[in-house]
Motif scaffolding. Structure first.
Motif, PDB file in Angstrom:
ATOM      1  N   GLY A 138       0.832  -1.200   0.000  1.00  0.00           N
ATOM      2  CA  GLY A 138       0.000   0.000   0.000  1.00  0.00           C
ATOM      3  C   GLY A 138       0.860   1.240   0.000  1.00  0.00           C
ATOM      4  O   GLY A 138       1.863   1.317  -0.716  1.00  0.00           O
ATOM      5  N   GLU A 198      -2.678  -1.342  -2.816  1.00  0.00           N
ATOM      6  CA  GLU A 198      -3.740  -1.776  -1.902  1.00  0.00           C
ATOM      7  C   GLU A 198      -4.717  -2.732  -2.571  1.00  0.00           C
ATOM      8  O   GLU A 198      -5.082  -3.762  -1.998  1.00  0.00           O
ATOM      9  CB  GLU A 198      -4.492  -0.567  -1.342  1.00  0.00           C
ATOM     10  CG  GLU A 198      -5.585  -0.961  -0.372  1.00  0.00           C
ATOM     11  CD  GLU A 198      -6.305   0.217   0.249  1.00  0.00           C
ATOM     12  OE1 GLU A 198      -7.423   0.013   0.734  1.00  0.00           O
ATOM     13  OE2 GLU A 198      -5.750   1.332   0.259  1.00  0.00           O
ATOM     14  N   TRP A 199      -5.138  -2.427  -3.792  1.00  0.00           N
ATOM     15  CA  TRP A 199      -6.108  -3.283  -4.464  1.00  0.00           C
ATOM     16  C   TRP A 199      -5.526  -4.675  -4.718  1.00  0.00           C
ATOM     17  O   TRP A 199      -6.247  -5.671  -4.650  1.00  0.00           O
ATOM     18  CB  TRP A 199      -6.612  -2.640  -5.761  1.00  0.00           C
ATOM     19  CG  TRP A 199      -5.591  -2.514  -6.856  1.00  0.00           C
ATOM     20  CD1 TRP A 199      -4.775  -1.457  -7.100  1.00  0.00           C
ATOM     21  CD2 TRP A 199      -5.275  -3.500  -7.847  1.00  0.00           C
ATOM     22  NE1 TRP A 199      -3.956  -1.720  -8.175  1.00  0.00           N
ATOM     23  CE2 TRP A 199      -4.255  -2.962  -8.668  1.00  0.00           C
ATOM     24  CE3 TRP A 199      -5.766  -4.779  -8.126  1.00  0.00           C
ATOM     25  CZ2 TRP A 199      -3.706  -3.666  -9.731  1.00  0.00           C
ATOM     26  CZ3 TRP A 199      -5.218  -5.473  -9.200  1.00  0.00           C
ATOM     27  CH2 TRP A 199      -4.196  -4.913  -9.994  1.00  0.00           C
ATOM     28  N   GLN A 200      -4.223  -4.758  -4.981  1.00  0.00           N
ATOM     29  CA  GLN A 200      -3.588  -6.055  -5.203  1.00  0.00           C
ATOM     30  C   GLN A 200      -3.592  -6.886  -3.910  1.00  0.00           C
ATOM     31  O   GLN A 200      -3.838  -8.084  -3.933  1.00  0.00           O
ATOM     32  CB  GLN A 200      -2.152  -5.866  -5.692  1.00  0.00           C
ATOM     33  CG  GLN A 200      -2.064  -5.277  -7.082  1.00  0.00           C
ATOM     34  CD  GLN A 200      -0.636  -4.885  -7.445  1.00  0.00           C
ATOM     35  OE1 GLN A 200       0.063  -4.255  -6.651  1.00  0.00           O
ATOM     36  NE2 GLN A 200      -0.220  -5.253  -8.648  1.00  0.00           N
ATOM     37  N   VAL A 201      -3.322  -6.224  -2.801  1.00  0.00           N
ATOM     38  CA  VAL A 201      -3.296  -6.912  -1.505  1.00  0.00           C
ATOM     39  C   VAL A 201      -4.694  -7.401  -1.145  1.00  0.00           C
ATOM     40  O   VAL A 201      -4.863  -8.511  -0.641  1.00  0.00           O
ATOM     41  CB  VAL A 201      -2.734  -5.981  -0.407  1.00  0.00           C
ATOM     42  CG1 VAL A 201      -2.837  -6.617   0.967  1.00  0.00           C
ATOM     43  CG2 VAL A 201      -1.294  -5.606  -0.728  1.00  0.00           C
ATOM     44  N   ARG A 202      -5.708  -6.586  -1.425  1.00  0.00           N
ATOM     45  CA  ARG A 202      -7.085  -6.980  -1.101  1.00  0.00           C
ATOM     46  C   ARG A 202      -7.513  -8.223  -1.879  1.00  0.00           C
ATOM     47  O   ARG A 202      -8.299  -9.029  -1.383  1.00  0.00           O
ATOM     48  CB  ARG A 202      -8.047  -5.827  -1.362  1.00  0.00           C
ATOM     49  CG  ARG A 202      -7.849  -4.693  -0.375  1.00  0.00           C
ATOM     50  CD  ARG A 202      -9.050  -3.784  -0.282  1.00  0.00           C
ATOM     51  NE  ARG A 202      -8.806  -2.732   0.670  1.00  0.00           N
ATOM     52  CZ  ARG A 202      -8.922  -2.850   1.980  1.00  0.00           C
ATOM     53  NH1 ARG A 202      -9.284  -4.000   2.508  1.00  0.00           N
ATOM     54  NH2 ARG A 202      -8.687  -1.834   2.784  1.00  0.00           N
ATOM     55  N   ILE A 203      -6.984  -8.404  -3.069  1.00  0.00           N
ATOM     56  CA  ILE A 203      -7.308  -9.589  -3.872  1.00  0.00           C
ATOM     57  C   ILE A 203      -6.425 -10.777  -3.483  1.00  0.00           C
ATOM     58  O   ILE A 203      -6.909 -11.885  -3.268  1.00  0.00           O
ATOM     59  CB  ILE A 203      -7.144  -9.282  -5.383  1.00  0.00           C
ATOM     60  CG1 ILE A 203      -8.211  -8.276  -5.829  1.00  0.00           C
ATOM     61  CG2 ILE A 203      -7.231 -10.558  -6.212  1.00  0.00           C
ATOM     62  CD1 ILE A 203      -7.999  -7.723  -7.218  1.00  0.00           C
ATOM     63  N   ASP A 205      -6.074 -12.021   6.251  1.00  0.00           N
ATOM     64  CA  ASP A 205      -6.867 -10.807   6.127  1.00  0.00           C
ATOM     65  C   ASP A 205      -5.993  -9.689   5.568  1.00  0.00           C
ATOM     66  O   ASP A 205      -4.937  -9.393   6.134  1.00  0.00           O
ATOM     67  CB  ASP A 205      -7.391 -10.433   7.510  1.00  0.00           C
ATOM     68  CG  ASP A 205      -8.345  -9.257   7.507  1.00  0.00           C
ATOM     69  OD1 ASP A 205      -8.413  -8.520   6.501  1.00  0.00           O
ATOM     70  OD2 ASP A 205      -9.020  -9.057   8.529  1.00  0.00           O
ATOM     71  N   PRO A 206      -6.403  -9.043   4.481  1.00  0.00           N
ATOM     72  CA  PRO A 206      -5.590  -7.959   3.912  1.00  0.00           C
ATOM     73  C   PRO A 206      -5.377  -6.792   4.868  1.00  0.00           C
ATOM     74  O   PRO A 206      -4.378  -6.086   4.787  1.00  0.00           O
ATOM     75  CB  PRO A 206      -6.366  -7.517   2.676  1.00  0.00           C
ATOM     76  CG  PRO A 206      -7.718  -8.113   2.794  1.00  0.00           C
ATOM     77  CD  PRO A 206      -7.607  -9.279   3.704  1.00  0.00           C
ATOM     78  N   GLU A 207      -6.285  -6.617   5.819  1.00  0.00           N
ATOM     79  CA  GLU A 207      -6.157  -5.525   6.789  1.00  0.00           C
ATOM     80  C   GLU A 207      -4.863  -5.651   7.596  1.00  0.00           C
ATOM     81  O   GLU A 207      -4.298  -4.661   8.036  1.00  0.00           O
ATOM     82  CB  GLU A 207      -7.354  -5.504   7.746  1.00  0.00           C
ATOM     83  CG  GLU A 207      -8.709  -5.485   7.059  1.00  0.00           C
ATOM     84  CD  GLU A 207      -8.965  -4.216   6.268  1.00  0.00           C
ATOM     85  OE1 GLU A 207      -8.758  -3.133   6.827  1.00  0.00           O
ATOM     86  OE2 GLU A 207      -9.389  -4.322   5.107  1.00  0.00           O
ATOM     87  N   LEU A 260      -2.361  -3.916   5.420  1.00  0.00           N
ATOM     88  CA  LEU A 260      -2.668  -2.549   4.994  1.00  0.00           C
ATOM     89  C   LEU A 260      -2.766  -1.543   6.137  1.00  0.00           C
ATOM     90  O   LEU A 260      -2.675  -0.341   5.913  1.00  0.00           O
ATOM     91  CB  LEU A 260      -3.974  -2.541   4.192  1.00  0.00           C
ATOM     92  CG  LEU A 260      -3.906  -3.307   2.878  1.00  0.00           C
ATOM     93  CD1 LEU A 260      -5.300  -3.439   2.264  1.00  0.00           C
ATOM     94  CD2 LEU A 260      -2.952  -2.634   1.910  1.00  0.00           C
ATOM     95  N   TYR A 261      -2.984  -2.037   7.343  1.00  0.00           N
ATOM     96  CA  TYR A 261      -3.105  -1.142   8.493  1.00  0.00           C
ATOM     97  C   TYR A 261      -2.126  -1.595   9.567  1.00  0.00           C
ATOM     98  O   TYR A 261      -1.800  -2.768   9.668  1.00  0.00           O
ATOM     99  CB  TYR A 261      -4.530  -1.139   9.048  1.00  0.00           C
ATOM    100  CG  TYR A 261      -5.519  -0.664   8.021  1.00  0.00           C
ATOM    101  CD1 TYR A 261      -5.659   0.688   7.751  1.00  0.00           C
ATOM    102  CD2 TYR A 261      -6.278  -1.565   7.298  1.00  0.00           C
ATOM    103  CE1 TYR A 261      -6.548   1.135   6.777  1.00  0.00           C
ATOM    104  CE2 TYR A 261      -7.171  -1.130   6.323  1.00  0.00           C
ATOM    105  CZ  TYR A 261      -7.303   0.218   6.074  1.00  0.00           C
ATOM    106  OH  TYR A 261      -8.168   0.649   5.115  1.00  0.00           O
TER     107      TYR A 261
END
Length: 165
Positions: free
Chosen positions: A53, A115-120, A129-131, A134-135
């Motif tokens: 991200g 970020e979108w790549q990690v969410r997928i 969990d992508p969170e 990312l956080y």
């Protein structure tokens, strides 16, 4: 934090009278065998060890050796009681963590992950969990500092070097 506080409260309520209780809230534990670090090493080795991200999210961490020392101290030091954050005194950004990991592994570059790549990819490929990627948080343990606990691995670069030396 809500779940942790509720669990800690239930733990304290369940202690027999005159029993000392110590709770260690562990941060990201760095060790050579197992855990999330193994997944990050695998990603770095195939060139995917760049920032995740925006890369500014905090990573609070502790070297496994310091965590083991902290367990021993919690058992033998009667002045310790209650909850402590088991985290090294110098949290880092995701970008700095990944850079230190690549250096420790002698890997010259790492492609960043949007970020979108990690969410997928996180749920599908890593089953996580992508969170979590990312956080993050920059945590420092005030109580460990007050207790005078001295870390043998307080800095991320040296901690990772010791693991992969």
């Amino acid at each position: 934090p809500f779940v942790a506080r509720a669990w800690e409260s239930a733990y304290v309520d369940a202690l027999p009278p005159a029993t000392r209780g110590v709770v260690l809230r562990t941060s990201f534990v760095l060790g050579r065998h197992g855990g999330a670090l193994g997944r990050l090493v695998g990603l770095a080795r195939v060139g995917l060890g760049g920032r995740v991200g925006h890369g500014r999210q905090g990573i609070s961490w502790i070297h496994e050796h310091d965590l083991n020392r902290l367990f021993v101290r919690a058992i033998v030091d009667s002045s310790m009681h209650g909850a402590y954050l088991a985290t090294a005194p110098h949290p880092v950004s995701n970008a700095d963590f990944m850079r230190a990991l690549r250096r420790a592994l002698r890997i010259p570059f790492g492609l960043p992950a949007a970020e979108w790549q990690v969410r997928i990819a996180a749920p599908l490929l890593l089953r996580t969990d992508p969170e979590l990627a990312l956080y993050g948080r920059y945590c420092v343990s005030r109580r460990l500092a007050e207790a005078g606990f001295e870390f043998e691995h307080p800095q991320i670069a040296a901690a990772l070097e010791s693991i992969f030396a």
